[in-house]
Design an enzyme around this catalytic site. Structure first.
Site, short mmCIF file in Angstrom:
data_model
loop_
_atom_site.label_atom_id
_atom_site.label_comp_id
_atom_site.label_asym_id
_atom_site.label_seq_id
_atom_site.Cartn_x
_atom_site.Cartn_y
_atom_site.Cartn_z
N HIS A 1 0.58 -1.14 0.01
CA HIS A 1 -0.03 0.09 0.04
C HIS A 1 0.80 1.13 0.03
O HIS A 1 0.58 2.30 -0.67
CB HIS A 1 -1.07 -0.04 1.25
CG HIS A 1 -1.94 -0.90 0.89
ND1 HIS A 1 -2.50 -1.97 2.18
CD2 HIS A 1 -2.67 -1.79 -0.06
CE1 HIS A 1 -3.40 -2.76 1.68
NE2 HIS A 1 -3.34 -2.72 0.40
N HIS B 1 -7.90 -7.54 -8.20
CA HIS B 1 -8.07 -8.72 -6.72
C HIS B 1 -8.77 -7.73 -5.59
O HIS B 1 -7.73 -7.79 -4.73
CB HIS B 1 -7.08 -9.85 -6.65
CG HIS B 1 -7.22 -10.94 -7.88
ND1 HIS B 1 -6.24 -10.49 -8.89
CD2 HIS B 1 -7.55 -12.16 -7.89
CE1 HIS B 1 -6.39 -11.65 -9.48
NE2 HIS B 1 -6.94 -12.44 -9.05
N SER C 1 -6.65 -2.06 -0.68
CA SER C 1 -5.88 -1.34 -1.91
C SER C 1 -7.30 -0.39 -2.31
O SER C 1 -6.70 0.64 -2.74
CB SER C 1 -5.41 -2.29 -2.95
OG SER C 1 -4.44 -3.13 -2.33
N GLU D 1 -13.49 -8.37 -7.99
CA GLU D 1 -13.55 -9.39 -6.87
C GLU D 1 -14.43 -10.55 -6.87
O GLU D 1 -15.58 -10.42 -7.08
CB GLU D 1 -13.85 -8.78 -5.44
CG GLU D 1 -14.05 -9.47 -4.39
CD GLU D 1 -12.58 -10.34 -3.94
OE1 GLU D 1 -12.67 -11.80 -4.04
OE2 GLU D 1 -11.58 -9.72 -4.33
N GLY E 1 -10.42 -11.00 -12.26
CA GLY E 1 -9.77 -9.77 -12.71
C GLY E 1 -8.85 -9.98 -13.80
O GLY E 1 -8.75 -9.02 -14.59
N ASP F 1 -3.11 -8.45 -7.79
CA ASP F 1 -2.45 -8.90 -6.46
C ASP F 1 -3.39 -10.20 -6.04
O ASP F 1 -4.29 -10.09 -5.24
CB ASP F 1 -2.85 -7.69 -5.41
CG ASP F 1 -2.64 -8.28 -4.23
OD1 ASP F 1 -1.91 -9.23 -3.67
OD2 ASP F 1 -3.36 -7.49 -3.14
#
Length: 282
Positions: A19, A42, A100, A118, A145, A165
Protein backbone atom coordinates in the site's frame (compact mmCIF):
# COMPACT_ATOMS: atom_id res chain seq x y z
CA UNK A 1 -9.83 -20.46 -5.54
CA UNK A 2 -12.63 -19.02 -3.42
CA UNK A 3 -11.30 -20.12 -0.02
CA UNK A 4 -8.83 -17.23 0.29
CA UNK A 5 -9.81 -14.27 2.48
CA UNK A 6 -7.38 -11.39 2.71
CA UNK A 7 -8.85 -10.42 6.08
CA UNK A 8 -6.61 -13.07 7.69
CA UNK A 9 -3.56 -11.05 6.62
CA UNK A 10 -4.85 -7.47 6.76
CA UNK A 11 -2.28 -4.90 7.78
CA UNK A 12 0.68 -7.28 7.86
CA UNK A 13 4.19 -6.43 6.66
CA UNK A 14 3.26 -7.29 3.07
CA UNK A 15 0.30 -4.89 3.14
CA UNK A 16 2.54 -2.12 4.43
CA UNK A 17 4.90 -2.45 1.46
CA UNK A 18 2.12 -2.95 -1.06
CA UNK A 19 0.00 0.00 0.00
CA UNK A 20 2.94 2.34 0.50
CA UNK A 21 4.09 1.68 -3.08
CA UNK A 22 0.53 1.84 -4.43
CA UNK A 23 -0.03 5.25 -2.85
CA UNK A 24 3.27 6.59 -4.20
CA UNK A 25 2.28 5.50 -7.71
CA UNK A 26 -1.15 7.12 -7.39
CA UNK A 27 0.34 10.34 -6.04
CA UNK A 28 2.65 10.53 -9.03
CA UNK A 29 -0.18 9.99 -11.51
CA UNK A 30 -2.24 12.62 -9.71
CA UNK A 31 0.42 15.31 -10.05
CA UNK A 32 -0.25 15.82 -13.74
CA UNK A 33 -3.77 17.08 -13.17
CA UNK A 34 -5.31 15.05 -16.01
CA UNK A 35 -7.73 12.15 -15.39
CA UNK A 36 -6.62 8.58 -14.83
CA UNK A 37 -8.16 5.28 -13.75
CA UNK A 38 -7.28 2.77 -11.05
CA UNK A 39 -7.91 -0.90 -11.91
CA UNK A 40 -7.70 -3.61 -9.24
CA UNK A 41 -7.86 -7.24 -10.36
CA UNK A 42 -8.31 -8.74 -6.87
CA UNK A 43 -9.82 -5.96 -4.81
CA UNK A 44 -10.85 -7.86 -1.68
CA UNK A 45 -13.32 -6.38 0.80
CA UNK A 46 -11.95 -2.84 0.80
CA UNK A 47 -11.76 -2.31 4.57
CA UNK A 48 -10.83 -4.78 7.32
CA UNK A 49 -11.56 -4.89 11.05
CA UNK A 50 -8.39 -5.69 12.99
CA UNK A 51 -9.85 -6.31 16.43
CA UNK A 52 -12.44 -8.93 15.52
CA UNK A 53 -13.21 -11.60 12.95
CA UNK A 54 -10.63 -13.13 10.63
CA UNK A 55 -7.92 -10.48 11.14
CA UNK A 56 -7.93 -10.96 14.91
CA UNK A 57 -7.22 -14.70 14.72
CA UNK A 58 -3.52 -14.40 13.87
CA UNK A 59 -3.24 -10.62 14.43
CA UNK A 60 -0.81 -10.32 11.53
CA UNK A 61 -1.16 -6.55 11.65
CA UNK A 62 1.05 -6.64 14.72
CA UNK A 63 3.94 -7.53 12.39
CA UNK A 64 3.04 -4.69 10.04
CA UNK A 65 1.07 -1.49 10.52
CA UNK A 66 1.12 -1.77 14.33
CA UNK A 67 4.91 -1.42 14.25
CA UNK A 68 4.59 1.95 12.55
CA UNK A 69 1.50 3.25 14.29
CA UNK A 70 3.07 5.02 17.28
CA UNK A 71 6.49 5.75 15.82
CA UNK A 72 7.57 9.38 15.98
CA UNK A 73 10.50 8.97 13.58
CA UNK A 74 8.66 8.06 10.37
CA UNK A 75 10.44 9.10 7.17
CA UNK A 76 8.52 11.88 5.36
CA UNK A 77 7.96 9.46 2.48
CA UNK A 78 5.73 7.27 4.69
CA UNK A 79 3.52 10.10 5.94
CA UNK A 80 0.83 9.87 3.24
CA UNK A 81 0.52 6.11 3.76
CA UNK A 82 0.12 6.52 7.53
CA UNK A 83 -2.33 9.40 7.05
CA UNK A 84 -4.43 7.13 4.83
CA UNK A 85 -4.65 4.50 7.57
CA UNK A 86 -5.28 7.14 10.24
CA UNK A 87 -8.22 8.49 8.22
CA UNK A 88 -10.02 5.22 9.05
CA UNK A 89 -9.06 5.49 12.72
CA UNK A 90 -9.66 9.13 13.67
CA UNK A 91 -9.67 8.42 17.42
CA UNK A 92 -6.07 7.22 17.23
CA UNK A 93 -6.83 3.59 18.03
CA UNK A 94 -5.79 1.12 15.34
CA UNK A 95 -8.97 -0.85 14.69
CA UNK A 96 -9.52 -0.71 10.91
CA UNK A 97 -7.17 -1.21 8.00
CA UNK A 98 -7.76 -0.02 4.41
CA UNK A 99 -7.39 -2.41 1.51
CA UNK A 100 -5.99 -1.36 -1.84
CA UNK A 101 -9.27 0.06 -3.22
CA UNK A 102 -9.86 2.22 -0.15
CA UNK A 103 -6.28 3.51 -0.27
CA UNK A 104 -6.78 4.42 -3.92
CA UNK A 105 -10.11 6.16 -3.36
CA UNK A 106 -8.65 8.14 -0.48
CA UNK A 107 -5.66 9.57 -2.34
CA UNK A 108 -7.21 10.01 -5.81
CA UNK A 109 -9.06 13.15 -6.81
CA UNK A 110 -12.80 12.77 -7.15
CA UNK A 111 -12.63 13.11 -10.93
CA UNK A 112 -10.63 9.91 -11.31
CA UNK A 113 -12.34 6.54 -11.55
CA UNK A 114 -11.90 3.13 -9.94
CA UNK A 115 -12.71 -0.19 -11.56
CA UNK A 116 -12.63 -3.06 -9.06
CA UNK A 117 -12.85 -6.81 -9.56
CA UNK A 118 -13.56 -9.33 -6.80
CA UNK A 119 -14.70 -12.88 -7.47
CA UNK A 120 -15.29 -14.09 -3.90
CA UNK A 121 -19.05 -13.64 -3.26
CA UNK A 122 -18.75 -12.51 0.37
CA UNK A 123 -15.88 -10.11 -0.20
CA UNK A 124 -17.63 -8.78 -3.31
CA UNK A 125 -20.69 -7.96 -1.21
CA UNK A 126 -18.64 -6.29 1.51
CA UNK A 127 -16.71 -4.32 -1.09
CA UNK A 128 -19.97 -3.10 -2.63
CA UNK A 129 -21.22 -2.03 0.79
CA UNK A 130 -18.00 -0.18 1.56
CA UNK A 131 -18.34 1.81 -1.67
CA UNK A 132 -22.13 2.14 -1.64
CA UNK A 133 -21.96 5.94 -1.57
CA UNK A 134 -19.21 6.30 -4.17
CA UNK A 135 -21.61 6.70 -7.08
CA UNK A 136 -20.54 6.21 -10.66
CA UNK A 137 -16.92 6.95 -9.84
CA UNK A 138 -16.50 3.35 -8.65
CA UNK A 139 -17.61 0.26 -10.53
CA UNK A 140 -17.39 -3.14 -8.84
CA UNK A 141 -17.61 -6.35 -10.81
CA UNK A 142 -17.83 -9.92 -9.58
CA UNK A 143 -15.46 -11.30 -12.19
CA UNK A 144 -12.04 -12.84 -12.57
CA UNK A 145 -9.88 -9.74 -12.71
CA UNK A 146 -7.30 -11.38 -14.97
CA UNK A 147 -9.98 -11.60 -17.64
CA UNK A 148 -11.99 -8.55 -16.66
CA UNK A 149 -9.29 -5.96 -17.26
CA UNK A 150 -9.10 -6.90 -20.93
CA UNK A 151 -12.34 -5.05 -21.66
CA UNK A 152 -11.08 -1.91 -19.89
CA UNK A 153 -7.70 -1.51 -21.56
CA UNK A 154 -6.93 1.01 -22.81
CA UNK A 155 -9.09 3.18 -20.51
CA UNK A 156 -10.66 6.32 -22.01
CA UNK A 157 -8.20 8.78 -20.38
CA UNK A 158 -5.24 6.72 -21.65
CA UNK A 159 -3.72 6.90 -18.16
CA UNK A 160 -4.09 4.21 -15.50
CA UNK A 161 -2.56 2.23 -12.67
CA UNK A 162 -3.46 -1.45 -12.67
CA UNK A 163 -2.80 -3.39 -9.47
CA UNK A 164 -2.51 -7.15 -9.84
CA UNK A 165 -2.59 -8.89 -6.47
CA UNK A 166 -3.93 -12.47 -6.63
CA UNK A 167 -3.86 -14.85 -3.65
CA UNK A 168 -1.22 -17.15 -5.22
CA UNK A 169 -2.73 -20.07 -3.30
CA UNK A 170 -3.14 -21.68 -6.70
CA UNK A 171 0.37 -21.88 -8.17
CA UNK A 172 -1.11 -21.23 -11.61
CA UNK A 173 -1.62 -17.61 -10.51
CA UNK A 174 2.07 -16.95 -11.17
CA UNK A 175 1.63 -17.82 -14.83
CA UNK A 176 -1.71 -16.03 -14.95
CA UNK A 177 0.07 -12.84 -13.84
CA UNK A 178 2.61 -13.07 -16.65
CA UNK A 179 -0.02 -13.96 -19.27
CA UNK A 180 -2.35 -11.15 -18.16
CA UNK A 181 0.47 -8.62 -18.38
CA UNK A 182 1.51 -9.73 -21.84
CA UNK A 183 -2.05 -9.16 -23.01
CA UNK A 184 -2.38 -5.89 -21.10
CA UNK A 185 0.79 -4.45 -22.61
CA UNK A 186 -0.47 -5.28 -26.10
CA UNK A 187 -3.67 -3.35 -25.40
CA UNK A 188 -2.20 -0.51 -23.34
CA UNK A 189 1.57 -0.33 -23.58
CA UNK A 190 1.95 2.92 -21.63
CA UNK A 191 -0.07 1.96 -18.56
CA UNK A 192 1.51 1.60 -15.13
CA UNK A 193 1.24 -1.96 -13.79
CA UNK A 194 2.01 -2.92 -10.19
CA UNK A 195 2.27 -6.59 -9.26
CA UNK A 196 2.45 -7.80 -5.67
CA UNK A 197 3.92 -11.22 -4.93
CA UNK A 198 4.84 -13.25 -1.82
CA UNK A 199 8.45 -14.07 -1.03
CA UNK A 200 8.36 -17.85 -0.64
CA UNK A 201 10.80 -20.67 -1.23
CA UNK A 202 8.60 -22.26 -3.88
CA UNK A 203 10.12 -22.01 -7.33
CA UNK A 204 7.19 -20.09 -8.86
CA UNK A 205 7.64 -17.22 -6.39
CA UNK A 206 11.41 -17.11 -6.80
CA UNK A 207 11.26 -16.98 -10.60
CA UNK A 208 8.35 -14.56 -11.02
CA UNK A 209 10.48 -11.36 -10.93
CA UNK A 210 12.83 -12.73 -13.59
CA UNK A 211 9.87 -13.62 -15.80
CA UNK A 212 8.42 -10.14 -15.37
CA UNK A 213 11.73 -8.52 -16.36
CA UNK A 214 11.37 -10.10 -19.80
CA UNK A 215 8.08 -8.35 -20.59
CA UNK A 216 8.15 -5.60 -23.26
CA UNK A 217 7.66 -2.58 -21.02
CA UNK A 218 9.52 0.74 -21.22
CA UNK A 219 11.09 0.09 -17.84
CA UNK A 220 10.66 -1.95 -14.67
CA UNK A 221 11.28 -1.61 -10.95
CA UNK A 222 11.50 -4.46 -8.47
CA UNK A 223 11.31 -3.83 -4.73
CA UNK A 224 11.15 -6.50 -2.04
CA UNK A 225 11.42 -6.59 1.73
CA UNK A 226 12.36 -9.79 3.55
CA UNK A 227 11.46 -9.46 7.22
CA UNK A 228 12.85 -12.80 8.37
CA UNK A 229 15.11 -15.71 7.53
CA UNK A 230 13.38 -18.25 5.28
CA UNK A 231 12.20 -21.19 7.36
CA UNK A 232 14.20 -24.42 7.24
CA UNK A 233 11.12 -26.45 6.34
CA UNK A 234 10.45 -24.31 3.26
CA UNK A 235 7.04 -23.11 4.41
CA UNK A 236 5.81 -19.62 5.21
CA UNK A 237 6.20 -16.17 3.72
CA UNK A 238 9.42 -14.46 4.76
CA UNK A 239 8.77 -11.26 2.84
CA UNK A 240 6.98 -9.73 -0.12
CA UNK A 241 7.71 -7.79 -3.26
CA UNK A 242 6.27 -5.31 -5.72
CA UNK A 243 7.17 -5.31 -9.40
CA UNK A 244 6.23 -2.21 -11.37
CA UNK A 245 6.15 -1.94 -15.16
CA UNK A 246 6.43 1.59 -16.60
CA UNK A 247 7.38 2.95 -13.21
CA UNK A 248 7.67 6.72 -12.61
CA UNK A 249 11.19 8.09 -12.58
CA UNK A 250 10.70 9.45 -9.04
CA UNK A 251 10.00 6.08 -7.41
CA UNK A 252 13.56 4.71 -7.07
CA UNK A 253 14.62 7.74 -5.03
CA UNK A 254 11.59 7.52 -2.75
CA UNK A 255 12.24 3.84 -2.12
CA UNK A 256 15.95 4.32 -1.54
CA UNK A 257 15.12 6.88 1.11
CA UNK A 258 12.46 4.73 2.78
CA UNK A 259 13.53 1.10 2.60
CA UNK A 260 16.35 1.05 5.16
CA UNK A 261 14.06 2.47 7.85
CA UNK A 262 11.06 0.38 6.83
CA UNK A 263 13.03 -2.87 6.70
CA UNK A 264 14.42 -2.27 10.18
CA UNK A 265 10.95 -1.42 11.52
CA UNK A 266 9.38 -4.60 10.12
CA UNK A 267 12.27 -6.99 10.80
CA UNK A 268 11.64 -10.05 12.95
CA UNK A 269 15.26 -11.24 12.97
CA UNK A 270 18.72 -10.06 11.95
CA UNK A 271 18.43 -11.47 8.42
CA UNK A 272 15.94 -8.85 7.27
CA UNK A 273 16.94 -7.09 4.05
CA UNK A 274 15.54 -5.20 1.08
CA UNK A 275 16.02 -5.46 -2.68
CA UNK A 276 15.75 -2.54 -5.08
CA UNK A 277 16.40 -3.14 -8.78
CA UNK A 278 15.57 -1.19 -11.92
CA UNK A 279 15.78 -1.86 -15.63
CA UNK A 280 15.02 -0.29 -18.97
CA UNK A 281 15.17 3.48 -19.22
CA UNK A 282 14.37 4.09 -15.52
Amino acid sequence: MLSYRHAFHAGNHADVLKHFVEIELLRYLGQKGTPFWYLDTHAGAGVYALTEGYAARNAEHETGIARLWDRSDLPPTLQTYLETVRALNPDGRLRLYPGSPWCAAHVMDSGNKLRLFELHPTDHQILAENFAEAGRRVQIRREDGFEGIKALLPPPPRRALTLIDPPYEDKRDYQHVVSALKEALKRFATGVYAIWYPRLQRVEARTLPENLKKLPAKNWLHVAVDVATPSTDGFGMHGSGMFILNAPWTLPGVLQETLPWLTAALATDDRARFILETGGDL
